[in-house]
Structures are given as C-alpha cells and as structure tokens.
Design an enzyme around this catalytic site. Structure first.
Site, PDB file in Angstrom:
ATOM      1  N   GLU A   1      -4.462   3.699   6.330  1.00  0.00           N
ATOM      2  CA  GLU A   1      -4.192   3.444   4.919  1.00  0.00           C
ATOM      3  C   GLU A   1      -4.757   4.606   4.115  1.00  0.00           C
ATOM      4  O   GLU A   1      -4.193   5.035   3.119  1.00  0.00           O
ATOM      5  CB  GLU A   1      -4.864   2.131   4.487  1.00  0.00           C
TER       6      GLU A   1
ATOM      7  N   ARG B   1       0.826  -1.224   0.000  1.00  0.00           N
ATOM      8  CA  ARG B   1       0.000   0.000   0.000  1.00  0.00           C
ATOM      9  C   ARG B   1       0.860   1.274   0.000  1.00  0.00           C
ATOM     10  O   ARG B   1       0.544   2.252   0.685  1.00  0.00           O
ATOM     11  CB  ARG B   1      -0.932   0.046   1.215  1.00  0.00           C
TER      12      ARG B   1
ATOM     13  N   SER C   1     -10.427  -0.407   3.518  1.00  0.00           N
ATOM     14  CA  SER C   1      -9.687  -0.552   4.780  1.00  0.00           C
ATOM     15  C   SER C   1      -9.197   0.818   5.217  1.00  0.00           C
ATOM     16  O   SER C   1      -8.509   1.493   4.464  1.00  0.00           O
ATOM     17  CB  SER C   1      -8.463  -1.446   4.587  1.00  0.00           C
TER      18      SER C   1
HETATM   19  N1  EPU Z   1     -10.764 -10.270  10.643  1.00  0.00           N
HETATM   20  C1  EPU Z   1     -11.466 -10.293  11.848  1.00  0.00           C
HETATM   21  N2  EPU Z   1     -12.411  -9.342  12.052  1.00  0.00           N
HETATM   22  C2  EPU Z   1     -12.700  -8.385  11.146  1.00  0.00           C
HETATM   23  C3  EPU Z   1     -11.992  -8.353   9.932  1.00  0.00           C
HETATM   24  C4  EPU Z   1     -11.020  -9.317   9.705  1.00  0.00           C
HETATM   25  O1  EPU Z   1     -11.234 -11.156  12.684  1.00  0.00           O
HETATM   26  O2  EPU Z   1     -13.585  -7.574  11.427  1.00  0.00           O
HETATM   27  C5  EPU Z   1      -9.775 -11.327  10.372  1.00  0.00           C
HETATM   28  C6  EPU Z   1     -10.303 -12.294   9.324  1.00  0.00           C
HETATM   29  O3  EPU Z   1     -11.063 -13.309   9.869  1.00  0.00           O
HETATM   30  C7  EPU Z   1      -9.028 -12.813   8.698  1.00  0.00           C
HETATM   31  C8  EPU Z   1      -8.082 -11.632   8.784  1.00  0.00           C
HETATM   32  O4  EPU Z   1      -8.622 -10.769   9.797  1.00  0.00           O
HETATM   33  O5  EPU Z   1      -8.489 -13.851   9.461  1.00  0.00           O
HETATM   34  C9  EPU Z   1      -7.926 -10.896   7.473  1.00  0.00           C
HETATM   35  O6  EPU Z   1      -9.207 -10.415   7.043  1.00  0.00           O
HETATM   36  P1  EPU Z   1      -9.601 -10.196   5.499  1.00  0.00           P
HETATM   37  O7  EPU Z   1      -9.298 -11.402   4.692  1.00  0.00           O
HETATM   38  O8  EPU Z   1     -10.994  -9.665   5.465  1.00  0.00           O
HETATM   39  O9  EPU Z   1      -8.587  -9.111   4.966  1.00  0.00           O
HETATM   40  P2  EPU Z   1      -7.952  -7.797   5.640  1.00  0.00           P
HETATM   41  O10 EPU Z   1      -6.552  -8.112   6.037  1.00  0.00           O
HETATM   42  O11 EPU Z   1      -8.860  -7.278   6.701  1.00  0.00           O
HETATM   43  C10 EPU Z   1      -6.922  -6.958   3.421  1.00  0.00           C
HETATM   44  C11 EPU Z   1      -6.860  -5.686   2.637  1.00  0.00           C
HETATM   45  C12 EPU Z   1      -8.130  -5.474   1.837  1.00  0.00           C
HETATM   46  C13 EPU Z   1      -8.301  -6.660   0.902  1.00  0.00           C
HETATM   47  C14 EPU Z   1      -8.344  -7.948   1.718  1.00  0.00           C
HETATM   48  C15 EPU Z   1      -8.367  -9.181   0.837  1.00  0.00           C
HETATM   49  C16 EPU Z   1      -5.421  -4.177   3.888  1.00  0.00           C
HETATM   50  C17 EPU Z   1      -5.344  -2.990   4.775  1.00  0.00           C
HETATM   51  N3  EPU Z   1      -6.643  -4.571   3.543  1.00  0.00           N
HETATM   52  O12 EPU Z   1      -7.949  -6.828   4.379  1.00  0.00           O
HETATM   53  O13 EPU Z   1      -7.985  -4.315   1.064  1.00  0.00           O
HETATM   54  O14 EPU Z   1      -9.486  -6.545   0.139  1.00  0.00           O
HETATM   55  O15 EPU Z   1      -7.149  -8.042   2.528  1.00  0.00           O
HETATM   56  O16 EPU Z   1      -7.125  -9.316   0.217  1.00  0.00           O
HETATM   57  O17 EPU Z   1      -4.380  -4.724   3.506  1.00  0.00           O
HETATM   58  C18 EPU Z   1      -8.306  -1.954   1.077  1.00  0.00           C
HETATM   59  O18 EPU Z   1      -7.097  -1.838   1.007  1.00  0.00           O
HETATM   60  O19 EPU Z   1      -9.069  -0.949   1.118  1.00  0.00           O
HETATM   61  C19 EPU Z   1      -8.903  -3.282   1.146  1.00  0.00           C
HETATM   62  C20 EPU Z   1     -10.220  -3.468   1.298  1.00  0.00           C
END
Ligand code: EPU
Length: 338
Positions: free
Chosen positions: A334, A166, A238
């Site tokens: 972010e 990012r 995010s």
């Molecule tokens: N999780 C929770 N609670 C929540 C959200 C997430 O426990 O409320 C846990 C999930 O269960 C999982 C882990 O956190 O074990 C990761 O969650 P998720 O797969 O939803 O992805 P993320 O890390 O929260 C990132 C990116 C997203 C992208 C997704 C999928 C960042 C800051 N965000 O989210 O990107 O769509 O992975 O690859 O890196 C963005 O940048 O705006 C964005 C939406």
C-alpha cells in the site's frame, strides 16, 4: 512563503523516519509561489519530481536524485452551505487529524471514522484513505491542483478521480504530475453513523450517548490500541493492501483455515485480511536489527530506530514471499516505495 534546500535530509518528512536525502527540496504555501518557481527554473521540468505530503505512506529505499515538492498550503474555508450540507475548501498542507477534529467540533460530519490517520489533507485523495467502513472519496467534492505537464491549475470533480480501494487517478495517470493544492469536502450537518466495522459499535456504546464526538473518541481508542504512533515508533500504517482474490481461491483457503477473515468484494471476489495472513506466517512481533513487524498489527512494519529503507524493503519482500508460498496470495504494497 517558499523554502528551498539542496542535499536535504527527509528524515523529518517521512513517518518511517528514514534518513534519506533529496538532491533538491522545495516547499510552498501558495500556488503562485510554485508557478513562479517553476517558470524561473525551467530545467526542473525535465528533472525527476517527487510530491511529498506528510510522508506517512512512503518507504524511502534510496536517496532521491531529483526535486522533492512539498505543498504546505494552509487554510480551511466554508465555500458553500445548504440546510443539510456544507462545502469546505481545505489547504493540502493541513494536518488530516486536526482537520477531522475541527469538523467534529464545528458539527460538520462524515469524517469521524477517519480520525487519527496520519498525514496531510492533500494526501487523503491520493490513496483514498479509509478506515472503519468509511472511505474519504464519499466526502470529496473536488480536488484542486497544478499540473506539471501542462503547467496549468485546474479542478477535478470526485467522479473523475477514479477512486477505488486505496487508489485514485493521482496514483496512476497523474502520478508525480498533478500537485494537489486543496481539497473541497462535502460534509453533513446532521450525523449519519457507520458503526458496522469490527468492535466500533461496542467501543462507542461504552461512551454513552451516540454522537459523532463519541465515534471519534472510539476510533482513536481502537487505533491507539493496535497501531503504533509514528511520533514514537516509525511506521507507515498498513504496509500492504488487503488482497482481493478469486472466489475459488478464497473457498479453498476457507476449507483449510475456517477461521480466516474474508469479506465480499466487487465482482464476486473476496477480500482477505493481509494482517491475518502475515501473522499466520509467524511474522507478528518479528524484529531483525531495527526493522520489524508490529506486535499488535502484523500489517504494520516498524522502524525501531535506525533501520534503513533497504532493510525494511528486504523485510517486506521476505513477508511477501512467505505469504505467497503458504497461501498462494500475492501481497501488494500500500505504501509507495521509492
Ligand atoms: N488480523 C490478524 N492479525 C493481525 C492483524 C489483523 O489476525 O496482525 C485480523 C483481525 O483480527 C481482523 C482482520 O485481520 O479480523 C482485519 O484487521 P483490522 O480490523 O485491524 O484491519 P486491517 O484490515 O488489518 C484495514 C486498513 C487500515 C484501517 C483498518 C480499520 C488496509 C490495508 N488497512 O486494516 O488502514 O485502519 O482496516 O478500518 O486496508 C492504512 O491504510 O494504513 C490503515 C491503517
């Protein structure tokens, strides 16, 4: 074509839907229009600039007392082709997801996992958008644009864009200085699948044959189940980055919370899930007035209607300090905060 306004509401130019005003607003569809405008209005060079694409990664806390520049350059063009690959030059103003859809339909592959990300093509390299195991940097060949400091246009090869998680040169040294006008992508004519992230593989398999269209459909379905549509509920995806911490801290936290998600990162460090940390602090589904935390994804702040930028900013600060107090982890936004 150009458009120029004074005291212009940015409500329709940021996906949080914040009603902040720009002192001046300039939109252009051709680079010549921009250079002509800047040559005729030399005072702008000393003014404050804000480069605004789709506004899908922006929190406007105050009105902006300067010049907002909104590049709206259209067009998708094949500029080079080999047996296995194709190079496409795409105008900064094109909608990102429409472009991904066009690629999948044209059998140009690589971007399927990045389906449904809000924003414009010009903003994609700025924060090196990423999702489901793919980052856009892997498919960027060059970024073309105009430098407000030297008043020249030039191309930057991907290797010099300092792409990272990012992050890029456009968020640092070239911030509010280099206006991206088009991006050249290098895509594959034969699909390569990246399905290791979370439930992606299972979601694709539900659709039968393994093909890029099914990958796109699966990503769209997963995103729609977790992430609010900015057209329906104001948000900027995010709000925080996933924090990268020292192995020592990660180990200590893992001992206290064995179920905590953690992924290996560069230099032996560990990437944690900000959404999980925030949820543990009790914020998921929180709402105060019109500012809130999404009920399905704690990493996403939402505007239920008429929240101000200041209210969302204060909420983000409270979330940040509660995560720091409980886990000793510093969250970094972010989204760009203005
Ligand atoms: N999780 C929770 N609670 C929540 C959200 C997430 O426990 O409320 C846990 C999930 O269960 C999982 C882990 O956190 O074990 C990761 O969650 P998720 O797969 O939803 O992805 P993320 O890390 O929260 C990132 C990116 C997203 C992208 C997704 C999928 C960042 C800051 N965000 O989210 O990107 O769509 O992975 O690859 O890196 C963005 O940048 O705006 C964005 C939406």
């Amino acid at each position: 074509m150009i458009r120029f306004f004074e005291d212009f509401s940015l409500k329709n130019y940021n996906t949080f839907g914040i009603d902040a005003k720009a002192r001046f607003f300039f939109e252009f569809t051709e680079l010549d229009d921009l250079t002509e405008f800047l040559q005729q209005n030399t005072s702008w060079r000393e003014e404050q600039f804000l480069l605004l694409g789709g506004g899908s990664n922006l929190l406007l806390v105050h009105d902006f007392d300067g010049l907002v520049i909104h590049p709206n350059v259209p067009g998708v063009q094949v500029v080079r082709e080999t047996r296995n690959q194709v190079w496409l030059e795409v105008g900064a103003g094109e909608d990102w997801d429409r472009f991904v859809d066009y690629c999948v339909k044209s059998e140009f592959y690589g971007l399927e996992n990045l389906s449904l990300i809000p924003g414009t093509v010009g903003a994609a390299p700025v924060q090196n958008i990423g999702a489901y195991g793919v980052e856009v940097k892997d498919y960027i060949d060059t970024v073309n644009g105009f430098d407000l400091e030297t008043m020249t246009s030039y191309s930057i090869p991907a290797e010099e864009c300092r792409f990272a998680y990012r992050n890029s040169i456009f968020k640092n040294e070239l911030k509010n200085r280099f206006i991206v006008t088009s991006v050249v992508f290098r895509l594959e004519k034969f699909p390569e699948f990246k399905l290791d992230y979370g439930s992606l593989k299972a979601e694709v398999e539900k659709r039968g044959e393994l093909n890029p269209l099914h990958v796109r459909e699966a990503v769209v379905a997963i995103r729609q189940s977790k992430l609010p549509d900015p057209m329906e509920l104001g948000n900027a995806g995010s709000f925080f980055k996933n924090p990268v911490v020292d192995a020592q801290l990660a180990e200590k936290l893992k001992a206290d919370y064995p179920e905590m998600p953690a992924y290996p990162a560069e230099d032996g460090k560990v990437k944690l899930a900000a959404g999980w940390l925030i949820e543990q602090c009790g914020w998921k589904g929180f709402r105060e007035g019109d500012a809130g935390v999404h009920e399905h994804q704690a990493l996403v702040l939402v505007n239920y209607g008429s929240a101000t930028g200041e209210e969302l900013f204060q909420l983000a600060e409270r979330i940040k300090s509660s995560v720091a107090d409980r886990f000793g982890v510093e969250l970094e936004p972010e989204a760009n905060i203005l």
